[in-house]
Design an enzyme around this catalytic site. Structure first.
Site, PDB file in Angstrom:
ATOM      1  N   LYS A  35       0.074  12.789  -5.232  1.00 46.23           N
ATOM      2  CA  LYS A  35      -0.395  11.590  -5.934  1.00 46.23           C
ATOM      3  C   LYS A  35      -0.698  10.485  -4.920  1.00 46.23           C
ATOM      4  O   LYS A  35      -0.314  10.597  -3.740  1.00 46.23           O
ATOM      5  CB  LYS A  35       0.679  11.127  -6.920  1.00 46.23           C
ATOM      6  CG  LYS A  35       2.002  10.767  -6.247  1.00 46.23           C
ATOM      7  CD  LYS A  35       3.142  10.639  -7.262  1.00 46.23           C
ATOM      8  CE  LYS A  35       4.429  10.256  -6.556  1.00 46.23           C
ATOM      9  NZ  LYS A  35       5.602  10.329  -7.466  1.00 46.23           N
ATOM     10  N   ARG A 131      12.672   5.842 -17.531  1.00 45.55           N
ATOM     11  CA  ARG A 131      11.261   5.541 -17.305  1.00 45.55           C
ATOM     12  C   ARG A 131      10.489   6.436 -18.268  1.00 45.55           C
ATOM     13  O   ARG A 131      10.331   6.061 -19.419  1.00 45.55           O
ATOM     14  CB  ARG A 131      10.915   5.766 -15.830  1.00 45.55           C
ATOM     15  CG  ARG A 131       9.715   5.004 -15.348  1.00 45.55           C
ATOM     16  CD  ARG A 131       9.500   5.157 -13.850  1.00 45.55           C
ATOM     17  NE  ARG A 131       9.406   6.560 -13.428  1.00 45.55           N
ATOM     18  CZ  ARG A 131       9.232   6.956 -12.168  1.00 45.55           C
ATOM     19  NH1 ARG A 131       9.140   6.051 -11.193  1.00 45.55           N
ATOM     20  NH2 ARG A 131       9.136   8.224 -11.860  1.00 45.55           N
ATOM     21  N   TYR A 264       1.710 -17.703  13.121  1.00 45.94           N
ATOM     22  CA  TYR A 264       1.747 -18.551  11.926  1.00 45.94           C
ATOM     23  C   TYR A 264       3.163 -19.039  11.638  1.00 45.94           C
ATOM     24  O   TYR A 264       4.121 -18.277  11.727  1.00 45.94           O
ATOM     25  CB  TYR A 264       1.224 -17.780  10.713  1.00 45.94           C
ATOM     26  CG  TYR A 264      -0.266 -17.562  10.715  1.00 45.94           C
ATOM     27  CD1 TYR A 264      -1.140 -18.650  10.725  1.00 45.94           C
ATOM     28  CD2 TYR A 264      -0.795 -16.289  10.713  1.00 45.94           C
ATOM     29  CE1 TYR A 264      -2.525 -18.457  10.724  1.00 45.94           C
ATOM     30  CE2 TYR A 264      -2.176 -16.075  10.693  1.00 45.94           C
ATOM     31  CZ  TYR A 264      -3.022 -17.167  10.710  1.00 45.94           C
ATOM     32  OH  TYR A 264      -4.376 -16.959  10.707  1.00 45.94           O
ATOM     33  N   MET A 312      -3.249 -10.850   9.498  1.00 49.77           N
ATOM     34  CA  MET A 312      -4.101  -9.865   8.821  1.00 49.77           C
ATOM     35  C   MET A 312      -4.617  -8.802   9.792  1.00 49.77           C
ATOM     36  O   MET A 312      -4.679  -7.616   9.457  1.00 49.77           O
ATOM     37  CB  MET A 312      -5.282 -10.570   8.156  1.00 49.77           C
ATOM     38  CG  MET A 312      -6.145  -9.628   7.327  1.00 49.77           C
ATOM     39  SD  MET A 312      -7.603 -10.430   6.649  1.00 49.77           S
ATOM     40  CE  MET A 312      -6.875 -11.519   5.435  1.00 49.77           C
TER      41      MET A 312
HETATM   42  C1  LIG Z   1       6.531  11.211  -6.880  1.00 47.19           C
HETATM   43  C2  LIG Z   1       7.271  12.220  -7.658  1.00 47.19           C
HETATM   44  C3  LIG Z   1       7.883  13.319  -7.019  1.00 47.19           C
HETATM   45  C4  LIG Z   1       7.951  13.458  -5.511  1.00 47.19           C
HETATM   46  O1  LIG Z   1       8.973  12.619  -5.041  1.00 47.19           O
HETATM   47  P1  LIG Z   1       9.371  12.533  -3.486  1.00 47.19           P
HETATM   48  O2  LIG Z   1      10.529  11.609  -3.473  1.00 47.19           O
HETATM   49  O3  LIG Z   1       8.189  11.968  -2.781  1.00 47.19           O
HETATM   50  O4  LIG Z   1       9.690  13.920  -3.053  1.00 47.19           O
HETATM   51  C5  LIG Z   1       8.463  14.288  -7.822  1.00 47.19           C
HETATM   52  N1  LIG Z   1       8.477  14.167  -9.167  1.00 47.19           N
HETATM   53  C6  LIG Z   1       7.928  13.114  -9.809  1.00 47.19           C
HETATM   54  C7  LIG Z   1       7.989  13.043 -11.295  1.00 47.19           C
HETATM   55  C8  LIG Z   1       7.312  12.102  -9.081  1.00 47.19           C
HETATM   56  O5  LIG Z   1       6.794  11.051  -9.711  1.00 47.19           O
END
Ligand SMILES: *Cc1c(COP(=O)(O)O)cnc(C)c1O
Length: 370
Positions: A35, A131, A264, A312
């Site tokens: 993802k 969640r 800054y 930046m």
């Molecule tokens: C992102 C995610 C993972 C992977 O998690 P990592 O900590 O990066 O290994 C697995 N399951 C779900 C549902 C996720 O959202």
């Protein structure tokens, strides 16, 4: 001369890290989580490097569609599933597997009638993350509804997600697993529990299948990119290799007198006469603005400390320990020789955000074999 801000990606390291996942979870199938543009590494190039995984997982429908359009034919799970009928139809069209976590999704499935091929689903149980997912009795009721859904491929697969698996002292992980295993007892479908922290930290509880002959799935993300999910450790502690290295170069070197401030808001005041280096990298590239003075940077392969605010396009470093450094010399911000986990700690964040945060202007250089 070293080019300005670029990312070097070692795709052999992705293969190596996948092989490490197999060593941790030899009896499981692997759903490689790519993802968020493969945690900032580029979704299609990482998917190609993961051809030995049993399946892929993304967060959103459009990420899955992109993979199908690029020609990937292995199972692809969409971890958020669909929220409307258009997305459901897209998932059917592209044969994307859906995580089901709300009553609204079940209604949409019931309204659709049947489909050929049927939709592969993962029914999600909320075991304490609060969640996504169904809790307790709602989970079992959802299971019964979905078992009677013509559009759904049977048997239904079963999934949950850890909230605290990166804390090896927190008993919550064990309680989550007990809840899940109790709820799914007797259901025939494949299960999936463990993310990277579960795979490495809780192998005895989160990998073992409760049924004979079924290979359950693990869902590694972060560890595929070579990072440790545990604070105070790096990927190397678990036999993992970093995939991403962030590079740039010195563009100016100068002397600043003791007592002068740098950058800054003048957050850094030089305690003594300082040989100051300016490196062409900043939050516009994805170098975290909250990296504090003292964050290590590799200049010519040697560690020097960041001083002052991250801008930046630039950061400033103290070169008193490296007086020979010159404009044009190479700098590494994280990666090979400088774990991103360490930079994350100095920036009060986690490696995930740094990897995901690389911006469009940073050039990508791929390396596919040694
Ligand atoms: C992102 C995610 C993972 C992977 O998690 P990592 O900590 O990066 O290994 C697995 N399951 C779900 C549902 C996720 O959202």
């Amino acid at each position: 001369m070293t080019p300005a801000a670029y990312v070097h990606l070692d795709l052999e390291a992705v293969r190596h890290n996948l092989a490490q996942v197999k060593r941790y979870a030899p009896n499981n199938k692997i759903m490689a989580v790519i993802k968020a543009n493969a945690y900032g590494h580029g979704i299609t190039r990482v998917a190609r490097a993961l051809d030995q995984a049993d399946g892929l997982a993304v967060a959103r429908v459009d990420e899955g569609v992109r993979l199908r359009k690029a020609g990937f034919s292995q199972p692809i799970t969409v971890l958020q599933g669909f929220v409307c009928v258009d997305e459901l139809l897209l998932m059917l069209q592209h044969q994307l597997d859906a995580v089901i976590h709300t009553p609204q999704q079940i209604e949409l499935l019931q309204q659709q009638g049947s489909a050929e091929p049927a939709l592969v689903i993962w029914l999600k149980m909320d075991t304490g993350m609060n969640r996504l997912g169904f809790k307790g009795g709602d989970f079992n009721a959802a299971y019964r509804q979905l078992a009677n859904c013509a559009i759904v491929k049977q048997p239904i697969k079963l999934i949950t997600h850890f909230a605290n698996a990166d804390d090896l002292l927190d008993d919550k992980t064990r309680r989550q697993i007990d809840l899940f295993n109790d709820a799914v007892q007797g259901y025939p479908g494949e299960r999936s529990i463990a993310n990277s922290a579960g795979i490495i930290g809780w192998p005895n509880v989160s990998l073992v299948s409760t049924q004979d002959g079924v290979r359950d799935w693990v869902r590694p993300g972060l560890m595929l990119y070579g990072c440790s999910p545990f604070a105070g450790k790096t990927g190397a502690d678990f036999g993992l290799k970093p995939v991403m290295s962030l590079h740039s170069r010195l563009i100016a070197v100068k002397n600043v007198a003791a007592g002068e401030t740098v950058g800054y808001s003048g957050t850094w005041q030089c305690p003594n006469d300082t040989r100051l280096g300016v490196i062409s990298i900043g939050y516009g590239d994805g170098y975290h603005r909250h990296a504090q003075s003292g964050t290590p940077v590799l200049v010519n392969g040697q560690r020097v400390p960041l001083i002052g605010r991250v801008s930046m396009d630039m950061i400033t470093v103290d070169l008193n320990g490296l007086p020979s450094a010159q404009p044009g010399d190479p700098a590494i911000l994280w990666g090979e020789g400088l774990p991103v986990e360490e930079i994350a700690r100095h920036a009060d964040t986690i490696p995930y955000t740094l990897l995901c945060g690389i911006t469009q202007r940073v050039r990508i250089v791929e390396q596919t074999s040694e």
